[in-house]
Scaffold this motif. Sequence first.
Motif, PDB file in Angstrom:
ATOM      1  N   ALA A   1       0.782  -1.212   0.000  1.00 37.03           N
ATOM      2  CA  ALA A   1      -0.065   0.009   0.033  1.00 37.03           C
ATOM      3  C   ALA A   1       0.935   1.221  -0.079  1.00 37.03           C
ATOM      4  O   ALA A   1       0.754   2.187   1.004  1.00 37.03           O
ATOM      5  CB  ALA A   1      -0.983  -0.146   1.213  1.00 37.03           C
ATOM      6  N   ALA A   2       1.696   1.367  -1.073  1.00 34.55           N
ATOM      7  CA  ALA A   2       2.655   2.308  -0.984  1.00 34.55           C
ATOM      8  C   ALA A   2       1.933   3.656  -1.651  1.00 34.55           C
ATOM      9  O   ALA A   2       0.697   3.350  -2.094  1.00 34.55           O
ATOM     10  CB  ALA A   2       3.712   2.157  -2.016  1.00 34.55           C
TER      11      ALA A   2
ATOM     12  N   CYS B   1       8.439  -0.808  -0.144  1.00 36.52           N
ATOM     13  CA  CYS B   1       8.923  -1.035  -1.456  1.00 36.52           C
ATOM     14  C   CYS B   1       9.934  -1.717  -1.344  1.00 36.52           C
ATOM     15  O   CYS B   1      10.493  -2.789  -2.163  1.00 36.52           O
ATOM     16  CB  CYS B   1       8.843   0.106  -2.434  1.00 36.52           C
ATOM     17  SG  CYS B   1       7.542   1.200  -2.786  1.00 36.52           S
ATOM     18  N   THR B   2      10.944  -1.401  -0.617  1.00 39.23           N
ATOM     19  CA  THR B   2      12.413  -2.154  -0.467  1.00 39.23           C
ATOM     20  C   THR B   2      12.663  -2.174   1.062  1.00 39.23           C
ATOM     21  O   THR B   2      13.466  -1.400   1.876  1.00 39.23           O
ATOM     22  CB  THR B   2      13.448  -1.042  -1.157  1.00 39.23           C
ATOM     23  OG1 THR B   2      13.372   0.162  -0.561  1.00 39.23           O
ATOM     24  CG2 THR B   2      13.255  -1.146  -2.579  1.00 39.23           C
ATOM     25  N   PRO B   3      12.053  -3.096   1.717  1.00 34.37           N
ATOM     26  CA  PRO B   3      12.485  -3.299   3.283  1.00 34.37           C
ATOM     27  C   PRO B   3      14.083  -3.470   3.713  1.00 34.37           C
ATOM     28  O   PRO B   3      14.170  -3.065   4.707  1.00 34.37           O
ATOM     29  CB  PRO B   3      11.671  -4.578   3.591  1.00 34.37           C
ATOM     30  CG  PRO B   3      10.757  -4.758   2.320  1.00 34.37           C
ATOM     31  CD  PRO B   3      11.260  -4.198   1.166  1.00 34.37           C
ATOM     32  N   SER B   4      14.562  -3.876   2.729  1.00 39.38           N
ATOM     33  CA  SER B   4      16.352  -3.843   2.871  1.00 39.38           C
ATOM     34  C   SER B   4      16.899  -2.410   3.022  1.00 39.38           C
ATOM     35  O   SER B   4      17.890  -2.331   3.577  1.00 39.38           O
ATOM     36  CB  SER B   4      16.927  -4.494   2.057  1.00 39.38           C
ATOM     37  OG  SER B   4      17.023  -4.249   0.514  1.00 39.38           O
ATOM     38  N   THR B   5      16.134  -1.492   2.379  1.00 36.16           N
ATOM     39  CA  THR B   5      16.752  -0.187   2.578  1.00 36.16           C
ATOM     40  C   THR B   5      15.281   0.528   2.996  1.00 36.16           C
ATOM     41  O   THR B   5      14.871   1.774   2.106  1.00 36.16           O
ATOM     42  CB  THR B   5      17.189   0.436   1.214  1.00 36.16           C
ATOM     43  OG1 THR B   5      16.255   0.132   0.180  1.00 36.16           O
ATOM     44  CG2 THR B   5      18.368  -0.432   0.726  1.00 36.16           C
ATOM     45  N   PRO B   6      15.117   0.566   4.100  1.00 32.63           N
ATOM     46  CA  PRO B   6      13.775   0.994   4.582  1.00 32.63           C
ATOM     47  C   PRO B   6      13.816   2.596   4.993  1.00 32.63           C
ATOM     48  O   PRO B   6      12.713   3.094   5.144  1.00 32.63           O
ATOM     49  CB  PRO B   6      13.392   0.543   5.813  1.00 32.63           C
ATOM     50  CG  PRO B   6      14.474  -0.108   6.432  1.00 32.63           C
ATOM     51  CD  PRO B   6      15.562  -0.362   5.365  1.00 32.63           C
ATOM     52  N   ALA B   7      15.012   3.225   5.212  1.00 31.91           N
ATOM     53  CA  ALA B   7      14.962   4.569   5.503  1.00 31.91           C
ATOM     54  C   ALA B   7      15.421   5.530   4.594  1.00 31.91           C
ATOM     55  O   ALA B   7      15.691   5.036   3.306  1.00 31.91           O
ATOM     56  CB  ALA B   7      16.598   4.659   6.523  1.00 31.91           C
TER      57      ALA B   7
ATOM     58  N   ASP C   1       7.083   4.678   2.031  1.00 30.40           N
ATOM     59  CA  ASP C   1       7.307   3.877   0.757  1.00 30.40           C
ATOM     60  C   ASP C   1       8.565   3.028   0.538  1.00 30.40           C
ATOM     61  O   ASP C   1       8.536   2.156   0.031  1.00 30.40           O
ATOM     62  CB  ASP C   1       7.161   5.056  -0.327  1.00 30.40           C
ATOM     63  CG  ASP C   1       5.761   5.439  -0.802  1.00 30.40           C
ATOM     64  OD1 ASP C   1       4.818   4.887  -0.088  1.00 30.40           O
ATOM     65  OD2 ASP C   1       5.536   6.250  -1.561  1.00 30.40           O
ATOM     66  N   CYS C   2       9.570   3.599   1.249  1.00 30.50           N
ATOM     67  CA  CYS C   2      11.001   2.944   1.150  1.00 30.50           C
ATOM     68  C   CYS C   2      10.672   1.649   1.999  1.00 30.50           C
ATOM     69  O   CYS C   2      11.171   0.511   1.657  1.00 30.50           O
ATOM     70  CB  CYS C   2      12.114   3.813   1.789  1.00 30.50           C
ATOM     71  SG  CYS C   2      12.715   5.246   0.828  1.00 30.50           S
ATOM     72  N   THR C   3      10.251   1.631   3.208  1.00 34.03           N
ATOM     73  CA  THR C   3       9.846   0.523   4.138  1.00 34.03           C
ATOM     74  C   THR C   3       8.877  -0.621   3.265  1.00 34.03           C
ATOM     75  O   THR C   3       9.241  -1.643   3.391  1.00 34.03           O
ATOM     76  CB  THR C   3       8.996   1.062   5.282  1.00 34.03           C
ATOM     77  OG1 THR C   3       9.937   1.885   6.021  1.00 34.03           O
ATOM     78  CG2 THR C   3       8.795  -0.107   6.398  1.00 34.03           C
TER      79      THR C   3
END
Length: 397
Positions: A255-256, A278-284, A274-276
Amino acid sequence: MQNKTLIICLILSQLLVSVLSTAGATIACTAPSTCAASTDCTAPTLTGGSTTCSWTGTAPNCGVADCACISATGVTAVSGITDLFCSSCKASNPTYFSNSAGTACVTSSASCKTRGGTAWNVGDCTLCTPSTPALVGTACTACSGITSGWTDANCNACATTASPVTKNVFANGAGSSCVAASASCTTASRAGAAWTVGDCTLCTPSTPALVGTTCTACSGITSGWTDANCNACATTASPATKNVFANGAGSSCVAASASCTTASRAGAAWTVSDCTLCTPSTPALVGTTCTACSGITSGWTDANCNACATTASPATKNVFASGTGSSCVAASYSCNQTTRGSNKWSDADCALCNGSASNANQYASADGSSCQATKASSTFSGQIFVSTLLVLSALLI
């Protein structure tokens, strides 16, 4: 030269006569005396205007005097048009008949009134009886009377005669309704038109996604998710969800606030959320870039701390940035006074947010409104206790 000019003038005059003339062609009428008295070549009745329709000629060979009479200025309604009237006015078109109401001439495949053994078709129903433009069995039927068994032909007829006209010109896969697909929902009738996610969603809601060239159930997709398929599955779910975008790996829908693909975000700025998702490995989020938590050594924010805490394995409680932004801490509320609002400070939060060095504001003030370097005196609390005792004593006396 004069002869050529004369010939040209004659040709032009003939063209003008043919263009301006609206007289009907001569046809055979049952005329006991004159064309005007014919029992079958009757004239339409006009409402409004000053024009009348009539037949002319020598019986039984009669023709409509002026075919434009039914559309003359001031005419508001027409009735009584017959097949013979239409035949005279459109002699060059053998399939020109009066509609069932006798209000206009139409290009049906057979007479709307006396069809003989000619079977009805959807096209003739639409032309002859616009209020019942669909064909169910052998009968022209009103669109409102159809609840199942829809066909492309009937959907198109009902869409084009609706007011206003709609784009629901094809029957869905189950024949239960009409939809605005880009081509027929029946593969054999698509004429080579490629399937799209939109058509899958409209035609077969139980298989709204498109994998390759096949409409597919959402439960059958485990990887390779696209924004289009995620949106289709989210909108057809019961209840509908907000997981309308594919994550960066295409492994799930999230749900971005915008697409997880930068090129498809249409200028939408990245957010920590959205970072969290879309790309949980780069959430910040550092600047405009989604960043791994291990890559941040300073400038921590509450949002980044929360993102890193919730995506850690296992998750941690270090959801707030320290007062200097050098690390994340497990305080009860934000270390930022403005963000903290009216939430009271405690010694524990002051120590976590400001550190425990001797000169750090590691203690909460007596009223909990701020942090200070020395531990708050208990005098204030003692005064409250003594005051309470005095009040109680006075009440007992």
